[in-house]
Design a protein around this motif. Sequence first.
Motif, PDB file in Angstrom:
ATOM      1  N   TRP B  34      -1.545   9.298  -0.416  1.00  0.00           N
ATOM      2  CA  TRP B  34      -2.205   8.521   0.620  1.00  0.00           C
ATOM      3  C   TRP B  34      -3.585   8.173   0.278  1.00  0.00           C
ATOM      4  CZ3 TRP B  34       0.176   5.325   4.039  1.00  0.00           C
ATOM      5  CH2 TRP B  34       1.304   5.696   4.366  1.00  0.00           C
ATOM      6  N   TYR B  35      -3.832   6.702   0.127  1.00  0.00           N
ATOM      7  CA  TYR B  35      -5.023   6.216  -0.083  1.00  0.00           C
ATOM      8  C   TYR B  35      -5.309   5.374   1.073  1.00  0.00           C
ATOM      9  CZ  TYR B  35      -4.930   7.846  -4.984  1.00  0.00           C
ATOM     10  OH  TYR B  35      -5.043   8.319  -6.014  1.00  0.00           O
ATOM     11  N   ARG B  36      -6.733   5.041   1.314  1.00  0.00           N
ATOM     12  CA  ARG B  36      -7.126   4.141   1.967  1.00  0.00           C
ATOM     13  C   ARG B  36      -8.020   2.992   1.305  1.00  0.00           C
ATOM     14  NH1 ARG B  36     -11.146   5.272   6.871  1.00  0.00           N
ATOM     15  NH2 ARG B  36     -11.851   3.239   6.931  1.00  0.00           N
ATOM     16  N   MET B  88      -6.857  -0.491   5.335  1.00  0.00           N
ATOM     17  CA  MET B  88      -5.692  -0.626   4.587  1.00  0.00           C
ATOM     18  C   MET B  88      -5.164   0.588   3.793  1.00  0.00           C
ATOM     19  SD  MET B  88      -3.046  -2.464   3.322  1.00  0.00           S
ATOM     20  CE  MET B  88      -3.177  -4.164   3.154  1.00  0.00           C
ATOM     21  N   TYR B  89      -4.100   1.054   4.340  1.00  0.00           N
ATOM     22  CA  TYR B  89      -3.548   2.540   3.973  1.00  0.00           C
ATOM     23  C   TYR B  89      -2.388   2.142   2.770  1.00  0.00           C
ATOM     24  CZ  TYR B  89      -6.326   4.489   7.380  1.00  0.00           C
ATOM     25  OH  TYR B  89      -7.602   4.914   8.313  1.00  0.00           O
ATOM     26  N   LEU B  90      -2.623   2.891   1.699  1.00  0.00           N
ATOM     27  CA  LEU B  90      -1.604   2.641   0.588  1.00  0.00           C
ATOM     28  C   LEU B  90      -1.037   3.958   0.300  1.00  0.00           C
ATOM     29  CD1 LEU B  90      -3.615   0.241  -1.690  1.00  0.00           C
ATOM     30  CD2 LEU B  90      -1.325  -0.448  -0.787  1.00  0.00           C
ATOM     31  N   CYS B  91       0.357   4.060   0.229  1.00  0.00           N
ATOM     32  CA  CYS B  91       1.082   4.896  -0.044  1.00  0.00           C
ATOM     33  C   CYS B  91       1.491   4.861  -1.679  1.00  0.00           C
ATOM     34  CB  CYS B  91       2.318   5.237   0.516  1.00  0.00           C
ATOM     35  SG  CYS B  91       3.309   6.532   0.278  1.00  0.00           S
ATOM     36  N   ALA B  92       1.707   6.170  -2.426  1.00  0.00           N
ATOM     37  CA  ALA B  92       1.938   5.982  -3.811  1.00  0.00           C
ATOM     38  C   ALA B  92       2.879   7.114  -3.965  1.00  0.00           C
ATOM     39  CB  ALA B  92       0.968   5.746  -4.816  1.00  0.00           C
ATOM     40  N   SER B  93       3.652   7.110  -4.984  1.00  0.00           N
ATOM     41  CA  SER B  93       4.487   8.227  -5.544  1.00  0.00           C
ATOM     42  C   SER B  93       4.680   8.324  -7.229  1.00  0.00           C
ATOM     43  CB  SER B  93       5.878   8.244  -5.138  1.00  0.00           C
ATOM     44  OG  SER B  93       6.750   7.242  -5.760  1.00  0.00           O
ATOM     45  N   GLY B 105       3.230   1.377  -2.325  1.00  0.00           N
ATOM     46  CA  GLY B 105       3.752   0.475  -1.460  1.00  0.00           C
ATOM     47  C   GLY B 105       3.289  -0.529  -1.034  1.00  0.00           C
ATOM     48  N   SER B 106       3.481  -1.616  -0.355  1.00  0.00           N
ATOM     49  CA  SER B 106       2.697  -2.584   0.079  1.00  0.00           C
ATOM     50  C   SER B 106       1.659  -2.453   0.861  1.00  0.00           C
ATOM     51  CB  SER B 106       3.844  -3.666   0.338  1.00  0.00           C
ATOM     52  OG  SER B 106       4.842  -4.196  -0.226  1.00  0.00           O
ATOM     53  N   GLY B 107       1.613  -1.261   1.434  1.00  0.00           N
ATOM     54  CA  GLY B 107       0.293  -1.055   2.441  1.00  0.00           C
ATOM     55  C   GLY B 107       0.508  -1.256   3.839  1.00  0.00           C
ATOM     56  N   THR B 108      -0.142  -0.720   4.399  1.00  0.00           N
ATOM     57  CA  THR B 108      -0.278  -0.874   6.119  1.00  0.00           C
ATOM     58  C   THR B 108      -1.624  -1.146   6.347  1.00  0.00           C
ATOM     59  OG1 THR B 108       1.694   0.750   6.391  1.00  0.00           O
ATOM     60  CG2 THR B 108       0.251   0.095   8.370  1.00  0.00           C
ATOM     61  N   ARG B 109      -1.851  -2.577   7.036  1.00  0.00           N
ATOM     62  CA  ARG B 109      -3.046  -2.658   7.592  1.00  0.00           C
ATOM     63  C   ARG B 109      -3.287  -2.278   9.077  1.00  0.00           C
ATOM     64  NH1 ARG B 109      -7.220  -4.871   5.711  1.00  0.00           N
ATOM     65  NH2 ARG B 109      -6.381  -5.736   4.125  1.00  0.00           N
ATOM     66  N   LEU B 110      -3.915  -1.174   9.092  1.00  0.00           N
ATOM     67  CA  LEU B 110      -4.325  -0.582  10.557  1.00  0.00           C
ATOM     68  C   LEU B 110      -5.543  -1.200  11.161  1.00  0.00           C
ATOM     69  CD1 LEU B 110      -3.533   1.513  12.762  1.00  0.00           C
ATOM     70  CD2 LEU B 110      -4.907   3.147  11.358  1.00  0.00           C
ATOM     71  N   THR B 111      -5.502  -1.642  12.253  1.00  0.00           N
ATOM     72  CA  THR B 111      -6.641  -1.722  13.041  1.00  0.00           C
ATOM     73  C   THR B 111      -6.661  -1.201  14.348  1.00  0.00           C
ATOM     74  OG1 THR B 111      -6.338  -4.143  12.406  1.00  0.00           O
ATOM     75  CG2 THR B 111      -7.797  -3.594  14.325  1.00  0.00           C
ATOM     76  N   VAL B 112      -7.814  -0.357  14.467  1.00  0.00           N
ATOM     77  CA  VAL B 112      -7.939   0.636  15.630  1.00  0.00           C
ATOM     78  C   VAL B 112      -9.231  -0.248  16.668  1.00  0.00           C
ATOM     79  CG1 VAL B 112      -8.649   2.814  16.420  1.00  0.00           C
ATOM     80  CG2 VAL B 112      -7.518   2.606  14.299  1.00  0.00           C
TER      81      VAL B 112
END
Lengths: 115, 113
Positions: B34-36, B88-93, B105-112
């Motif tokens: 997991w990266y941001r 933006m959170y990026l998952c990789a394997s 992956g394509s990423g998840t853009r998280l807004t808090v």
Amino acid sequence: GESVGLHLPTLSVQEGDNSIINCAYSNSASDYFIWYKQESGKGPQFIIDIRSNMDKRQGQRVTVLLNKTVKHLSLQIAATQPGDSAVYFCAENMGPGQAGTALIFGKGTTLSVSS
Amino acid sequence: DVKVTQSSRYLVKRTGEKVFLECVQDMDHENMFWYRQDPGLGLRLIYFSYDVKMKEKGDIPEGYSVSREKKERFSLILESASTNQTSMYLCASSTGGRDRGYTFGSGTRLTVV
């Protein structure tokens, strides 16, 4: 083509020119390096890799050069096309053992190609 | 083709909420990450895992935890979301070994908020 110094955040070139994107890596023990391309709205995609026992590796229109003496990596793109516009990241593995399975990424260079 | 799937492209959460980001890969890869990603800072490693139930801290683990109960799934957990976790959170394997590139992956853009 246009050559840039160590990590400029942006690079603008004309279509058909050669592009050179530079990267300085941090860990003398790193033995594997990768270049990734990230287009807008997408995750990074693998372009080319090189191991530390090599100085140069060529792919399709791309060449990666590794200079271990000065810890420098470069990506050369021949005949740059508008579709090459993206952010380019270099990456190195983190270190020995299991930690080496993780990559450390550079800050990225945004390549803009104009027609 | 190897696929890394992140469950959400966009998420909006409130401060203090517990947030789960899910990532699934379909190629039997040993390693997951997991990266941001933030403007001007590039990709920073939060956590990674090289086997089921194994996890290692990356550069910025504070405020995050992870879970890997099955080989194909790696979850990132924000125990109590804060506005500085908007990113933006990026998952990789990747397959096992040190000289292996990632599939992202394509990423998840998280807004808090």
